[in-house]
Each structure stands twice: as structure tokens, then as C-alpha cells.
Design an enzyme around this catalytic site. Structure first.
Site, mmCIF file in Angstrom:
data_model
loop_
_atom_site.group_PDB
_atom_site.id
_atom_site.type_symbol
_atom_site.label_atom_id
_atom_site.label_comp_id
_atom_site.label_asym_id
_atom_site.label_seq_id
_atom_site.Cartn_x
_atom_site.Cartn_y
_atom_site.Cartn_z
ATOM 1 N N GLU A 243 0.696 -10.657 12.414
ATOM 2 C CA GLU A 243 1.425 -9.472 12.903
ATOM 3 C C GLU A 243 0.446 -8.314 12.777
ATOM 4 O O GLU A 243 0.132 -7.877 11.671
ATOM 5 C CB GLU A 243 2.660 -9.209 12.032
ATOM 6 C CG GLU A 243 3.680 -10.335 12.026
ATOM 7 C CD GLU A 243 4.504 -10.417 13.304
ATOM 8 O OE1 GLU A 243 4.515 -9.437 14.070
ATOM 9 O OE2 GLU A 243 5.110 -11.471 13.535
ATOM 10 N N GLU A 375 -5.655 2.209 17.806
ATOM 11 C CA GLU A 375 -4.558 2.523 16.887
ATOM 12 C C GLU A 375 -5.067 3.541 15.862
ATOM 13 O O GLU A 375 -5.935 3.233 15.046
ATOM 14 C CB GLU A 375 -4.115 1.247 16.165
ATOM 15 C CG GLU A 375 -2.918 1.485 15.273
ATOM 16 C CD GLU A 375 -2.534 0.265 14.454
ATOM 17 O OE1 GLU A 375 -3.430 -0.378 13.873
ATOM 18 O OE2 GLU A 375 -1.333 -0.029 14.372
HETATM 19 P P1 NAP Z 1 -5.457 -4.148 6.489
HETATM 20 O O1 NAP Z 1 -6.503 -3.248 6.028
HETATM 21 O O2 NAP Z 1 -5.762 -5.072 7.620
HETATM 22 O O3 NAP Z 1 -4.983 -5.009 5.199
HETATM 23 C C1 NAP Z 1 -3.913 -5.919 5.250
HETATM 24 C C2 NAP Z 1 -4.046 -6.921 4.110
HETATM 25 O O4 NAP Z 1 -5.194 -7.732 4.312
HETATM 26 C C3 NAP Z 1 -4.239 -6.257 2.745
HETATM 27 O O5 NAP Z 1 -3.562 -7.024 1.771
HETATM 28 C C4 NAP Z 1 -5.738 -6.364 2.549
HETATM 29 O O6 NAP Z 1 -6.121 -6.312 1.181
HETATM 30 C C5 NAP Z 1 -5.985 -7.736 3.126
HETATM 31 N N1 NAP Z 1 -7.367 -8.032 3.463
HETATM 32 C C6 NAP Z 1 -8.399 -7.186 3.625
HETATM 33 N N2 NAP Z 1 -9.525 -7.879 3.915
HETATM 34 C C7 NAP Z 1 -9.186 -9.184 3.937
HETATM 35 C C8 NAP Z 1 -9.901 -10.399 4.173
HETATM 36 N N3 NAP Z 1 -11.178 -10.412 4.466
HETATM 37 N N4 NAP Z 1 -9.207 -11.567 4.118
HETATM 38 C C9 NAP Z 1 -7.894 -11.586 3.833
HETATM 39 N N5 NAP Z 1 -7.175 -10.476 3.591
HETATM 40 C C10 NAP Z 1 -7.816 -9.287 3.641
HETATM 41 O O7 NAP Z 1 -4.135 -3.336 6.932
HETATM 42 P P2 NAP Z 1 -3.396 -2.145 6.186
HETATM 43 O O8 NAP Z 1 -4.230 -0.909 6.248
HETATM 44 O O9 NAP Z 1 -2.894 -2.594 4.876
HETATM 45 O O10 NAP Z 1 -2.123 -1.959 7.151
HETATM 46 C C11 NAP Z 1 -2.185 -1.255 8.346
HETATM 47 C C12 NAP Z 1 -2.320 -2.179 9.545
HETATM 48 O O11 NAP Z 1 -1.276 -3.145 9.524
HETATM 49 C C13 NAP Z 1 -2.166 -1.439 10.863
HETATM 50 O O12 NAP Z 1 -3.109 -1.926 11.783
HETATM 51 C C14 NAP Z 1 -0.749 -1.791 11.300
HETATM 52 O O13 NAP Z 1 -0.516 -1.699 12.676
HETATM 53 C C15 NAP Z 1 -0.640 -3.192 10.808
HETATM 54 N N6 NAP Z 1 0.757 -3.576 10.658
HETATM 55 C C16 NAP Z 1 1.289 -4.456 11.548
HETATM 56 C C17 NAP Z 1 2.637 -4.792 11.458
HETATM 57 C C18 NAP Z 1 3.264 -5.766 12.425
HETATM 58 O O14 NAP Z 1 4.343 -6.264 12.115
HETATM 59 N N7 NAP Z 1 2.664 -6.035 13.570
HETATM 60 C C19 NAP Z 1 3.429 -4.232 10.457
HETATM 61 C C20 NAP Z 1 2.830 -3.333 9.560
HETATM 62 C C21 NAP Z 1 1.495 -3.024 9.663
HETATM 63 P P3 NAP Z 1 -6.755 -4.948 0.549
HETATM 64 O O15 NAP Z 1 -5.702 -3.899 0.662
HETATM 65 O O16 NAP Z 1 -7.041 -5.363 -0.851
HETATM 66 O O17 NAP Z 1 -7.981 -4.639 1.349
#
Ligand code: NAP
Length: 472
Positions: A243, A375
Site C-alpha cells: 500500500e 507525492e
Molecule cells: P516509509 O519511509 O516508506 O516507511 C515505511 C516503513 O518501512 C517504516 O516502518 C520504515 O521503517 C520501513 N522501512 C524503511 N526502509 C526499509 C527497508 N529497506 N526495508 C523494509 N522496511 C523499511 O514511509 P513513511 O514515511 O513511514 O510513510 C509515508 C508513506 O506511506 C507515504 O508515501 C504515504 O503515501 C504512504 N502511505 C500509504 C498508505 C496506503 O494505504 N496506500 C497509507 C499510509 C501511508 P523506519 O521508519 O525505521 O525507516
């Protein structure tokens, strides 16, 4: 300090390292959190694997009853949890309560689904044969979650994974580990040891190991498209649900209720300070009503009150961290350099608190600009002009994302054309793009993701069919 939860016990990480959680409204540290290592990932996956057999052969209706107890526990903790969410990620208390309500609704729905965990009976081509399908769990589920909906997204993964008989390793965002810790704690005396494991720590350090681990069978990730692509490329043959990001359009046609569309757009664009995957980030307004819409939009946007989410007067809270404020400011500056006109906002607000950015509206945005394509994940709305419905659909679809979209119109013909032709997983008529009802599927197309959460489709993400032939 909040510890890791592995095999039913709270424990420090093997490396004894920790990191801090900060309140984005005040900049104050809230607590320290154990930073799990690769060794801790090994232990958590092993615990989940060892717990799998007994959990998956248990009766699905018994698992549903445990979810019911969990639902009651979450309900009792609702107010405390909302306050924690607001302190940890900055959204207003009503916004925190709304996402908790979504989580409760999903668990409530799944408790009932435990009694409808059906396969299908099929006719056989063979004489004296009975054939049917039954649902089975995958095994160990890795649940990787973002910070912006730290309750609902975690529960939207955890509850169906458990119902279907998977055991789990939860890796929450490093920006919302305390909320994840509270959710795991509510279940600690409900679910058997090893069924729910929590490993906090930087995704960059432990994420690859979780995703590539040979004993992890299904991965459910919500987060940025960038990390989602990385996960897909190292997940091998595992089942993967993604997602991801959005760049959601709202099309406003001349027959729309303009006042209603304006207030919806302000809520859609600036709720959770624009940090929602379904945020309205492009409003595409017909030229006949453009000027009226613009004047009303700016007037309402300028009335928004920024502040600490715990303050009941606050309309819009902070961004999650200082680096996000920098990133949003960079997008706005680039847009102005590309020819966009700043109608309001476009500045940091340190006088309000640690991580605040003014709600921003950009005019004269064209579809080729970076700000119309990427985004931003902050309180930035692109105002774009269209000359017809064809033109609007063309602008709306001309991005790599496809999560949710909206059209405002009084004409059925325009509404049906839009629902058929807008390239997104969700289309809403006469409401903002971010609609969610937990018994219906949620998810995107194109680079917004693969798979669906919520509804029966959310159960499909964590179960597969087994086909059985019985000759008699
Ligand atoms: P993110 O930076 O992509 O992080 C998401 C998760 O992935 C965090 O737990 C992060 O851990 C982890 N992560 C980071 N690097 C990784 C790796 N190499 N392997 C596995 N996991 C890893 O996203 P965010 O800033 O938390 O959230 C914002 C994004 O989420 C936006 O793009 C938003 O659109 C999207 N989002 C989508 C939905 C949907 O339903 N489509 C809903 C909500 C949010 P760390 O925090 O420890 O780095």
C-alpha cells in the site's frame, strides 16, 4: 524505555542500543525505544515460526473470539491511545480518535468473518469424488507499517493476519514505535506466546533481513513507493501486499455545490497536515467556476488554526519531523521556480512549534511540474484549471500514482464517466478522495500499490486456498 516483544516477553535488543521518539509539536523527547538488530529479527522470526503450527490449527472461531477480547481492550484504552498518537505523530485528537475508530470497525467486522471463513464446494468431473477449497494461512507474516496512521494501518494488517492463522513479526515506523508498543501490549495476555512479535529499529538496518528471511512467508507493507519497490525486489517468491503513495485528484465541475466542494477540499488537503496517502493534493477545477472556487478556497485555508494536536482549538497539527518540513519547503520552492504562483502559505511556522508548515495553495500548476507529479506528503495543494471533463480526466490520470480520486458534479453522466475512467483504486463522487469503509477494499493501482486491505479482499491478502479431493 520501550523494549522489543519477542516470544511473549519484553526484552532489550541484543546490541542494547536505543533511539528516541519525539513529539513533533514541541520537539520534546517522549521516550527511548530499543533498537532491534539482525539478531533480534532472527529471534522474532524464529518465535513466530515455532508458534505457527499450534496457532494455525486452532479453530478460526476461537481466533475470532480472541480478536473480540482484543477489540474490547482497545475500546477501553481508546482515549489514552488517542492522546499517545497525538503526542507521537502530531495529528489532532479528533483525527487520532477517527483512525482508532477505523481500527475498531475493522476488528469488529473480522470477528464476524471468523464464522464465515468459507471455502467453496465444487462439482467434480470424477464419479464418487467430493471436491472443495478451504482457506489456509501463509505462515509467518512480516507487517511493516508507516507512522501516519500508526493504529489503523497496524491493525488493518495484524487483525486479518491473526484471524487467518498466521503468526506475525511487526516492524513499525521509527517515528511511531510507542503507539505500536501500546497495541502489542493490549494483546499480550490475549494471544499465545510467539504469535505477535514486535521488533522496533531502523528500517534501513533491519528491514532487508525481515523481508528476505527464508522463514517469512508473506509481507504486508504500507509506506512510500520508493521503499515498496525495494521490498518487492528483495522479497523473492513471497506473497507481497504493498500500500504505497498517492497524488490524489479532486475534479470540480460547474454543476457542483461549490461551497461544499471548497470545505471538503480544505479538509482533504490539510487534514493530518496533508500527510495522508489519500490526501487531496491536486484540485482540478473547471474554468467556468475557477475564480469563485479559488477565492473561497484561499479564504477557508487562511482560517485554519495551527497548533498542538492536544489543543481542542487546533485545526492542523505539525509535520512528523524537521526533515519533512525541509522536504515540503523544497517542493514549494521548486514549484515557484517552475512557474507556479503561491496563493497562501509556503513558509515554515517555527513560532507555532517544532515542525509546523503553513497550509499552502499553489496556482498555475501545470501537469508536467514536479509538484503536480510527486507525492509531497505535506500541506500543499495544487490548483489546476481544466476546460472540460475530458481535459480533467486527462490531467487526473497523468501521474504514476493511482490511489484515490474524487469528482464533484450534479450530473450522473459526468459522475459515471469519472468513476469508469479515473485510474485509481478508489473513486468518490461528491466527497473528498479519502473515503474508507472497513468492510470494503482499500488499495491503489499503478505505483500506489499491489493488493487490497479491508473487506474480504483484506482476508485474501493473508490466506490462500487449498484444493481438496475426496474419493469415496
Ligand atoms: P516509509 O519511509 O516508506 O516507511 C515505511 C516503513 O518501512 C517504516 O516502518 C520504515 O521503517 C520501513 N522501512 C524503511 N526502509 C526499509 C527497508 N529497506 N526495508 C523494509 N522496511 C523499511 O514511509 P513513511 O514515511 O513511514 O510513510 C509515508 C508513506 O506511506 C507515504 O508515501 C504515504 O503515501 C504512504 N502511505 C500509504 C498508505 C496506503 O494505504 N496506500 C497509507 C499510509 C501511508 P523506519 O521508519 O525505521 O525507516
Amino acid at each position: 524505555m520501550q523494549k522489543l516483544f519477542i516470544n511473549g516477553h519484553w526484552c532489550e535488543g541484543t546490541d542494547q542500543k536505543s533511539f528516541q521518539s519525539f513529539n513533533p509539536a514541541t520537539g520534546e523527547a517522549i521516550d527511548s525505544i530499543a533498537a532491534g538488530s539482525i539478531d533480534d529479527v532472527e529471534k522474532a522470526v524464529q518465535a513466530a515460526r515455532e508458534a505457527y503450527h499450534d496457532w494455525t490449527v486452532s479453530n478460526v472461531t476461537d481466533r475470532a473470539e480472541m480478536l473480540r477480547q482484543y477489540l474490547y481492550r482497545m475500546r477501553e484504552e481508546k482515549e489514552n491511545l488517542a492522546e499517545l498518537v497525538t503526542r507521537e505523530v502530531g495529528k489532532t485528537v479528533p483525527e487520532s480518535l477517527a483512525e482508532i475508530e477505523d481500527a475498531l470497525n475493522l476488528v469488529d467486522y473480522l470477528v464476524g468473518e471468523g464464522k464465515r471463513y468459507f471455502g467453496e464446494v465444487a462439482p467434480s468431473t470424477q464419479k464418487n469424488r467430493f471436491a472443495y477449497t478451504q482457506r489456509c494461512a501463509y505462515g509467518v507474516a512480516a507487517l511493516l507499517t508507516p507512522w501516519n496512521f500508526p493504529v489503523s494501518i497496524l491493525i488493518w494488517k495484524l487483525a486479518p493476519a491473526l484471524l487467518c492463522g498466521n503468526t506475525t513479526v511487526v516492524k513499525p515506523s521509527s517515528d511511531s514505535p510507542l503507539t505500536a508498543g501500546a497495541l502489542v501490549q493490549y494483546g499480550e495476555d490475549i494471544f499465545p506466546e510467539g504469535v505477535v512479535n514486535l521488533v522496533t529499529g531502523r528500517g534501513g538496518a533491519i528491514g532487508d533481513r525481515i523481508v528476505s528471511h527464508e522463514w517469512v512467508d508473506v509481507i504486508s507493507f504500507t509506506g512510500s513507493t520508493e521503499i515498496g519497490k525495494k521490498i518487492r525486489s528483495c522479497a523473492g517468491m513471497k506473497e507481497v501486499g504493498l500500500e504505497l503513495g498517492g497524488k490524489n485528484p479532486a475534479v470540480i465541475m460547474p454543476s457542483a455545490n461549490i461551497d461544499g466542494a471548497v470545505s471538503d477540499t480544505v479538509k482533504g488537503a490539510f487534514g493530518v497536515a496533508g500527510q495522508r496517502c489519500t490526501a487531496t493534493s491536486r484540485v482540478i477545477v473547471h474554468q467556468d467556476i475557477y475564480d469563485e472556487f479559488k477565492v473561497k478556497l484561499i479564504a477557508q485555508t487562511e482560517q485554519l488554526k495551527l497548533g498542538n494536536g492536544l489543543d481542542s482549538e487546533t485545526d492542523m497539527g505539525p509535520l512528523i519531523k524537521k526533515s519533512q518540513v525541509e522536504s515540503v519547503d523544497g517542493y514549494v520552492n521548486n514549484a515557484v521556480n517552475d512557474g507556479a504562483e503561491l496563493l497562501c502559505g509556503g513558509k515554515r511556522m517555527p513560532e507555532v512549534g517544532a515542525c509546523f508548515y503553513a497550509p499552502t495553495v499553489l496556482d498555475k500548476v501545470t501537469k508536467d511540474m514536479e509538484v503536480a507529479q510527486e507525492e509531497v506528503f505535506g500541506p500543499v495543494l495544487c490548483l489546476m484549471k481544466c476546460s472540460s471533463l475530458d481535459d480533467a480526466i486527462d490531467i487526473a490520470n497523468d501521474v504514476r500514482y493511482g490511489l484515490s480520486a474524487a469528482i464533484y458534479t450534479a450530473h450522473l453522466k459526468e459522475a459515471f464517466r469519472a468513476t469508469n475512467e479515473l485510474a485509481s483504486g478508489i473513486v468518490v463522487v461528491n466527497n473528498p478522495p479519502g473515503a474508507v469503509e472497513t468492510h470494503l477494499p482499500f488499495g491503489g493501482v499503478k505505483e500506489s500499490g499491489i493488493g487490497r486491505e479491508g473487506g474480504i479482499e483484506g482476508i485474501d491478502e493473508f490466506s490462500r486456498t487449498k484444493t481438496v479431493y475426496i474419493d469415496y
